[in-house]
Design a protein around this motif. Structure first.
Motif, PDB file in Angstrom:
ATOM      1  N   THR A  62       5.343  -9.159  -2.633  1.00  0.00           N
ATOM      2  CA  THR A  62       5.957 -10.595  -2.823  1.00  0.00           C
ATOM      3  C   THR A  62       7.243 -10.497  -1.946  1.00  0.00           C
ATOM      4  O   THR A  62       7.839 -11.028  -1.164  1.00  0.00           O
ATOM      5  CB  THR A  62       6.172 -11.039  -4.184  1.00  0.00           C
ATOM      6  N   ALA A  63       7.989  -9.268  -2.656  1.00  0.00           N
ATOM      7  CA  ALA A  63       9.403  -8.932  -1.982  1.00  0.00           C
ATOM      8  C   ALA A  63       9.324  -8.544  -0.522  1.00  0.00           C
ATOM      9  O   ALA A  63      10.332  -9.396   0.206  1.00  0.00           O
ATOM     10  CB  ALA A  63       9.812  -7.598  -2.755  1.00  0.00           C
ATOM     11  N   VAL A  64       8.290  -7.943  -0.288  1.00  0.00           N
ATOM     12  CA  VAL A  64       8.262  -7.639   1.434  1.00  0.00           C
ATOM     13  C   VAL A  64       7.950  -8.983   2.281  1.00  0.00           C
ATOM     14  O   VAL A  64       8.707  -9.409   3.049  1.00  0.00           O
ATOM     15  CB  VAL A  64       6.950  -7.033   1.806  1.00  0.00           C
ATOM     16  N   LEU A  65       7.067  -9.892   1.636  1.00  0.00           N
ATOM     17  CA  LEU A  65       6.824 -11.173   2.161  1.00  0.00           C
ATOM     18  C   LEU A  65       8.228 -12.114   2.191  1.00  0.00           C
ATOM     19  O   LEU A  65       8.673 -12.690   3.040  1.00  0.00           O
ATOM     20  CB  LEU A  65       5.735 -11.934   1.603  1.00  0.00           C
ATOM     21  N   LEU A  66       8.916 -12.214   1.148  1.00  0.00           N
ATOM     22  CA  LEU A  66       9.944 -12.932   1.016  1.00  0.00           C
ATOM     23  C   LEU A  66      11.332 -12.446   1.936  1.00  0.00           C
ATOM     24  O   LEU A  66      11.856 -13.250   2.476  1.00  0.00           O
ATOM     25  CB  LEU A  66      10.691 -12.744  -0.455  1.00  0.00           C
ATOM     26  N   GLU A  67      11.037 -11.034   2.029  1.00  0.00           N
ATOM     27  CA  GLU A  67      12.196 -10.384   3.264  1.00  0.00           C
ATOM     28  C   GLU A  67      11.688 -10.955   4.514  1.00  0.00           C
ATOM     29  O   GLU A  67      12.874 -11.263   5.246  1.00  0.00           O
ATOM     30  CB  GLU A  67      12.125  -9.059   2.858  1.00  0.00           C
ATOM     31  N   LEU A  68      10.814 -10.875   4.894  1.00  0.00           N
ATOM     32  CA  LEU A  68      10.050 -11.155   6.275  1.00  0.00           C
ATOM     33  C   LEU A  68      10.054 -12.624   6.456  1.00  0.00           C
ATOM     34  O   LEU A  68      10.322 -13.036   7.603  1.00  0.00           O
ATOM     35  CB  LEU A  68       8.844 -10.582   6.459  1.00  0.00           C
ATOM     36  N   ALA A  69      10.364 -13.579   5.408  1.00  0.00           N
ATOM     37  CA  ALA A  69      10.216 -14.850   5.601  1.00  0.00           C
ATOM     38  C   ALA A  69      11.564 -15.530   5.888  1.00  0.00           C
ATOM     39  O   ALA A  69      11.763 -16.317   6.742  1.00  0.00           O
ATOM     40  CB  ALA A  69       9.890 -15.634   4.264  1.00  0.00           C
ATOM     41  N   GLU A  70      12.670 -14.864   5.903  1.00  0.00           N
ATOM     42  CA  GLU A  70      13.966 -14.844   6.035  1.00  0.00           C
ATOM     43  C   GLU A  70      14.221 -14.207   7.576  1.00  0.00           C
ATOM     44  O   GLU A  70      14.295 -13.083   7.838  1.00  0.00           O
ATOM     45  CB  GLU A  70      15.265 -14.514   5.118  1.00  0.00           C
ATOM     46  N   PRO A  71      14.430 -15.366   8.553  1.00  0.00           N
ATOM     47  CA  PRO A  71      14.895 -14.684   9.826  1.00  0.00           C
ATOM     48  C   PRO A  71      15.819 -13.585   9.978  1.00  0.00           C
ATOM     49  O   PRO A  71      15.501 -12.535  10.891  1.00  0.00           O
ATOM     50  CB  PRO A  71      15.186 -15.982  10.743  1.00  0.00           C
ATOM     51  N   ARG A  72      17.002 -13.764   9.481  1.00  0.00           N
ATOM     52  CA  ARG A  72      18.046 -12.811   9.936  1.00  0.00           C
ATOM     53  C   ARG A  72      17.572 -11.451   9.264  1.00  0.00           C
ATOM     54  O   ARG A  72      17.851 -10.399   9.855  1.00  0.00           O
ATOM     55  CB  ARG A  72      19.173 -13.281   9.170  1.00  0.00           C
ATOM     56  N   VAL A  73      16.840 -11.623   8.168  1.00  0.00           N
ATOM     57  CA  VAL A  73      16.562 -10.348   7.445  1.00  0.00           C
ATOM     58  C   VAL A  73      15.449  -9.566   8.380  1.00  0.00           C
ATOM     59  O   VAL A  73      15.509  -8.476   8.486  1.00  0.00           O
ATOM     60  CB  VAL A  73      15.982 -10.581   5.964  1.00  0.00           C
ATOM     61  N   ARG A  74      14.631 -10.359   8.740  1.00  0.00           N
ATOM     62  CA  ARG A  74      13.383  -9.912   9.525  1.00  0.00           C
ATOM     63  C   ARG A  74      13.922  -9.204  10.725  1.00  0.00           C
ATOM     64  O   ARG A  74      13.477  -8.257  11.341  1.00  0.00           O
ATOM     65  CB  ARG A  74      12.200 -11.100   9.964  1.00  0.00           C
ATOM     66  N   ASP A  75      14.946  -9.853  11.252  1.00  0.00           N
ATOM     67  CA  ASP A  75      15.488  -9.357  12.527  1.00  0.00           C
ATOM     68  C   ASP A  75      15.964  -8.148  12.518  1.00  0.00           C
ATOM     69  O   ASP A  75      15.970  -7.207  13.047  1.00  0.00           O
ATOM     70  CB  ASP A  75      16.408 -10.363  13.378  1.00  0.00           C
ATOM     71  N   ALA A  76      16.825  -8.151  11.313  1.00  0.00           N
ATOM     72  CA  ALA A  76      17.483  -6.952  10.953  1.00  0.00           C
ATOM     73  C   ALA A  76      16.622  -5.671  10.945  1.00  0.00           C
ATOM     74  O   ALA A  76      16.788  -4.687  11.435  1.00  0.00           O
ATOM     75  CB  ALA A  76      18.484  -7.015   9.676  1.00  0.00           C
ATOM     76  N   ILE A  77      15.611  -5.814  10.171  1.00  0.00           N
ATOM     77  CA  ILE A  77      14.446  -5.057   9.790  1.00  0.00           C
ATOM     78  C   ILE A  77      13.976  -4.461  11.039  1.00  0.00           C
ATOM     79  O   ILE A  77      13.516  -3.234  11.393  1.00  0.00           O
ATOM     80  CB  ILE A  77      13.237  -5.505   8.757  1.00  0.00           C
ATOM     81  N   TRP A  78      13.319  -5.363  11.875  1.00  0.00           N
ATOM     82  CA  TRP A  78      12.852  -5.185  13.104  1.00  0.00           C
ATOM     83  C   TRP A  78      13.597  -4.308  14.112  1.00  0.00           C
ATOM     84  O   TRP A  78      13.370  -3.510  14.812  1.00  0.00           O
ATOM     85  CB  TRP A  78      12.246  -6.510  13.858  1.00  0.00           C
ATOM     86  N   GLN A  79      14.989  -4.973  14.219  1.00  0.00           N
ATOM     87  CA  GLN A  79      15.691  -4.268  15.257  1.00  0.00           C
ATOM     88  C   GLN A  79      16.481  -3.001  14.844  1.00  0.00           C
ATOM     89  O   GLN A  79      16.872  -2.202  15.509  1.00  0.00           O
ATOM     90  CB  GLN A  79      17.008  -5.216  15.642  1.00  0.00           C
ATOM     91  N   HIS A  80      16.765  -2.816  13.437  1.00  0.00           N
ATOM     92  CA  HIS A  80      17.671  -1.636  12.905  1.00  0.00           C
ATOM     93  C   HIS A  80      17.027  -0.703  12.074  1.00  0.00           C
ATOM     94  O   HIS A  80      17.928  -0.152  11.197  1.00  0.00           O
ATOM     95  CB  HIS A  80      18.966  -2.205  12.326  1.00  0.00           C
TER      96      HIS A  80
END
Length: 119
Positions: free
Chosen positions: A68-86
């Motif tokens: 659930t925590a991972v899904l919620l993190e990835l649902a927020e575009p800014r968080v998803r971008d940060a994870i993906w880019q950094h």
């Protein structure tokens, strides 16, 4: 290593297998064994009777909460971008998830000084 005191408990052989796998994982990551049931030399940040300990000892709750925590993190575009880019998540997803799991375990069960360093 972990004593399952939650509402849903695993059959004893499965609980021992989970404990063995967790010990092996911790040994690979930390380079030494860490007994999370009794932190060596100093207490953990939270006491063994805390809600956090009870939740983390229940593999079903921990799995559902973690996913659930991972899904919620990835649902927020800014968080998803940060994870993906950094982060290394894109190329080393399993290693990143293992490190996150280790950080959670050390923060809850590890000796206070190691938990603070991990935080």
């Amino acid at each position: 290593m972990f004593r399952n005191s939650g509402i849903i408990s695993l059959p004893r052989p499965l609980e021992r297998r989970v404990d063995t796998l967790a010990q092996s994982f911790m040994h690979q990551r930390l380079g030494s064994q860490m007994d999370f049931s009794t932190p060596e030399g100093e207490p953990a940040l939270l006491p063994p009777n805390s809600v956090t300990w009870r939740i983390f000892k229940n593999p079903v709750a921990l799995f559902i909460g973690g996913v659930t925590a991972v899904l919620l993190e990835l649902a927020e575009p800014r968080v998803r971008d940060a994870i993906w880019q950094h982060s290394t998540f894109r190329s080393l997803a399993l290693r990143r998830l293992q490190r996150t799991g280790l950080a959670a375990l050390v923060t809850v069960y590890g000796p206070r000084s190691k938990a603070k360093a991990m935080i």
